[in-house]
Design a protein around this motif. Structure first.
Motif, mmCIF file in Angstrom:
data_model
loop_
_atom_site.group_PDB
_atom_site.id
_atom_site.type_symbol
_atom_site.label_atom_id
_atom_site.label_comp_id
_atom_site.label_asym_id
_atom_site.label_seq_id
_atom_site.Cartn_x
_atom_site.Cartn_y
_atom_site.Cartn_z
ATOM 1 N N GLY A 192 11.849 -10.661 -16.779
ATOM 2 C CA GLY A 192 10.622 -11.253 -16.256
ATOM 3 C C GLY A 192 10.613 -11.113 -14.738
ATOM 4 N N ILE A 193 9.501 -10.643 -14.193
ATOM 5 C CA ILE A 193 9.415 -10.344 -12.764
ATOM 6 C C ILE A 193 8.407 -11.271 -12.082
ATOM 7 N N MET A 194 8.864 -11.985 -11.062
ATOM 8 C CA MET A 194 7.999 -12.891 -10.311
ATOM 9 C C MET A 194 7.707 -12.324 -8.921
ATOM 10 N N PRO A 195 6.459 -11.942 -8.646
ATOM 11 C CA PRO A 195 6.115 -11.506 -7.286
ATOM 12 C C PRO A 195 6.302 -12.665 -6.296
ATOM 13 N N ILE A 196 6.673 -12.339 -5.070
ATOM 14 C CA ILE A 196 6.817 -13.361 -4.033
ATOM 15 C C ILE A 196 5.611 -13.292 -3.109
ATOM 16 N N THR A 197 4.772 -14.320 -3.163
ATOM 17 C CA THR A 197 3.583 -14.350 -2.302
ATOM 18 C C THR A 197 3.480 -15.629 -1.493
ATOM 19 N N SER A 233 4.990 -9.211 2.718
ATOM 20 C CA SER A 233 5.619 -7.915 2.965
ATOM 21 C C SER A 233 7.088 -7.937 2.557
ATOM 22 N N PHE A 234 7.784 -8.996 2.957
ATOM 23 C CA PHE A 234 9.186 -9.155 2.588
ATOM 24 C C PHE A 234 9.335 -9.262 1.074
ATOM 25 N N GLY A 235 8.464 -10.064 0.466
ATOM 26 C CA GLY A 235 8.502 -10.253 -0.984
ATOM 27 C C GLY A 235 8.300 -8.948 -1.742
ATOM 28 N N LEU A 236 7.385 -8.126 -1.269
ATOM 29 C CA LEU A 236 7.156 -6.831 -1.911
ATOM 30 C C LEU A 236 8.406 -5.964 -1.861
ATOM 31 N N ASP A 237 9.077 -5.946 -0.724
ATOM 32 C CA ASP A 237 10.307 -5.156 -0.585
ATOM 33 C C ASP A 237 11.387 -5.650 -1.544
ATOM 34 N N VAL A 238 11.575 -6.976 -1.584
ATOM 35 C CA VAL A 238 12.621 -7.571 -2.421
ATOM 36 C C VAL A 238 12.368 -7.277 -3.902
ATOM 37 N N VAL A 239 11.147 -7.521 -4.358
ATOM 38 C CA VAL A 239 10.848 -7.386 -5.787
ATOM 39 C C VAL A 239 10.767 -5.921 -6.203
ATOM 40 N N PRO A 252 14.391 -2.147 -21.092
ATOM 41 C CA PRO A 252 13.346 -1.765 -22.045
ATOM 42 C C PRO A 252 11.922 -1.952 -21.527
ATOM 43 N N GLY A 253 11.763 -2.743 -20.486
ATOM 44 C CA GLY A 253 10.426 -2.986 -19.944
ATOM 45 C C GLY A 253 10.489 -3.944 -18.778
ATOM 46 N N LEU A 254 9.327 -4.233 -18.212
ATOM 47 C CA LEU A 254 9.179 -5.233 -17.160
ATOM 48 C C LEU A 254 8.004 -6.117 -17.527
ATOM 49 N N HIS A 255 8.208 -7.422 -17.440
ATOM 50 C CA HIS A 255 7.152 -8.391 -17.758
ATOM 51 C C HIS A 255 6.773 -9.111 -16.466
ATOM 52 N N PHE A 256 5.559 -8.887 -15.987
ATOM 53 C CA PHE A 256 5.145 -9.446 -14.699
ATOM 54 C C PHE A 256 4.463 -10.801 -14.874
ATOM 55 N N TYR A 257 5.009 -11.817 -14.190
ATOM 56 C CA TYR A 257 4.353 -13.123 -14.111
ATOM 57 C C TYR A 257 3.293 -13.009 -13.014
ATOM 58 N N SER A 258 2.088 -12.688 -13.412
ATOM 59 C CA SER A 258 1.054 -12.295 -12.441
ATOM 60 C C SER A 258 0.489 -13.448 -11.621
ATOM 61 N N GLU A 263 -3.247 -8.138 -6.894
ATOM 62 C CA GLU A 263 -2.833 -7.305 -5.770
ATOM 63 C C GLU A 263 -1.330 -7.043 -5.710
ATOM 64 N N THR A 264 -0.521 -8.097 -5.782
ATOM 65 C CA THR A 264 0.917 -7.920 -5.596
ATOM 66 C C THR A 264 1.543 -7.122 -6.734
ATOM 67 N N THR A 265 1.159 -7.444 -7.965
ATOM 68 C CA THR A 265 1.690 -6.698 -9.110
ATOM 69 C C THR A 265 1.297 -5.229 -9.027
ATOM 70 N N LEU A 266 0.064 -4.959 -8.647
ATOM 71 C CA LEU A 266 -0.396 -3.571 -8.508
ATOM 72 C C LEU A 266 0.397 -2.832 -7.435
ATOM 73 N N THR A 267 0.657 -3.502 -6.314
ATOM 74 C CA THR A 267 1.401 -2.863 -5.222
ATOM 75 C C THR A 267 2.829 -2.546 -5.642
ATOM 76 N N ILE A 268 3.467 -3.488 -6.350
ATOM 77 C CA ILE A 268 4.837 -3.245 -6.829
ATOM 78 C C ILE A 268 4.849 -2.050 -7.781
ATOM 79 N N ALA A 269 3.893 -2.033 -8.709
ATOM 80 C CA ALA A 269 3.815 -0.922 -9.660
ATOM 81 C C ALA A 269 3.563 0.407 -8.947
ATOM 82 N N LYS A 270 2.725 0.374 -7.928
ATOM 83 C CA LYS A 270 2.452 1.594 -7.149
ATOM 84 C C LYS A 270 3.715 2.043 -6.419
ATOM 85 N N ASN A 271 4.438 1.105 -5.814
ATOM 86 C CA ASN A 271 5.695 1.439 -5.123
ATOM 87 C C ASN A 271 6.691 2.119 -6.056
ATOM 88 N N LEU A 272 6.643 1.720 -7.337
ATOM 89 C CA LEU A 272 7.580 2.236 -8.326
ATOM 90 C C LEU A 272 7.033 3.458 -9.069
#
Length: 277
Positions: A192-197, A233-239, A252-258, A263-272
């Motif tokens: 489970g992935i928690m964006p930091i905002t 910005s820091f949170g995006l780098d960390v996650v 097997p996957g990533l589950h995003f706690y949106s 915005e943040t989930t999309l940016t992380i996915a784009k970074n990856l």
């Protein structure tokens, strides 16, 4: 690698409209395998969950309502399962849930293992059952070994896969998976992935659910004060880095706690480089 999302039911028409927009953005970009929907505080209500799940399902996406042991009788759960079957839902997230303040006991189910067994006995293999995992130990568990044993029993009771509580230390996840597999668990355990905002919100969530924020992350967040741009910005780098470690290891996957935000989930996915559209 499969991607999935979690939303919470909106409380207002404005919130519903916003969530609809967020869901459409994330769904187009990520093509999630499913979208889970939480219940009211302390499992107090499933009304918002049901209506949100119906809307997601009617939009042609797989929706997975959360079911909780809190305050639930077998008859109530049986009724909800029938409702979800009737509208075509095929996936359930079965949780023990946390008692609301002032509520002294659970209903007829005291542990998620019991809820999983009941769902299986009532609906056979109709539902794909997700359960929760706690890489850094459930805050109410007696010990780490006891917690992993309870998790293994929950999986053996009929769960198909698990979603973890969020974490920021990948070693905690890898260690948990290794220990679970030693106990015979062979189902997927999805991080489970928690964006930091928002640092205040994150600290509050983490203190409540037992998720550890490594000291270096906590200190950096505190050093930013109210500078929300630096926190994000820091949170995006960390996650992003965390997700990259997990992806390289072959999770097997990533589950995003949106948190009902896109915005943040999309940016992380784009970074990856995980965007599908």
């Amino acid at each position: 690698m499969e991607l999935s999302l979690e939303f919470f039911p909106p409380k207002t028409e404005e919130g519903a409209a916003k969530l609809r927009s967020v869901r459409e953005q994330l769904s187009r970009a990520l093509k999630p395998t499913f979208i889970s929907v939480t219940f009211g505080a302390g499992g107090s209500t499933q009304d918002g969950t049901l209506s949100t799940v119906k809307e997601i399902h009617e939009a042609g996406q797989e929706a997975a309502p959360h079911l909780s042991c809190v305050g639930s009788s077998k008859e109530k759960i049986r009724e909800l399962l029938q409702q979800y079957k009737q509208i075509g839902i095929r996936r359930i997230v079965a949780l023990r849930g946390d008692l609301p303040s002032g509520m002294g006991q659970y209903g007829e189910f005291h542990h998620a293992e019991e809820l999983v067994r009941f769902i299986r006995s009532e609906t056979d293999s109709h539902f794909h059952i997700e359960v929760a995992a706690y890489p850094e130990m459930h805050p109410q568990a007696k010990s780490m070994s006891d917690d992993i044993l309870m998790f293994a029993n929950k999986m053996k009771a009929g769960a198909d896969s698990a979603i973890t509580q969020y974490f920021f230390n990948s070693d905690a996840y890898f260690r948990f998976v290794d220990e679970a597999y030693k106990l015979g668990v062979d189902q997927p355990i999805v991080p489970g992935i928690m964006p930091i905002t928002n640092s205040t919100q994150l600290l509050r969530f983490s203190d409540a659910c037992g998720a550890e924020i490594p000291r270096w992350i906590r200190l950096r967040l505190q050093s930013f004060g109210d500078d929300s741009a630096s926190i994000k910005s820091f949170g995006l780098d960390v996650v992003t880095d965390l997700c990259d470690q997990l992806r390289v290891a072959g999770v097997p996957g990533l589950h995003f706690y949106s948190l009902n935000q896109a915005e943040t989930t999309l940016t992380i996915a784009k970074n990856l480089d995980l965007l599908k559209a």
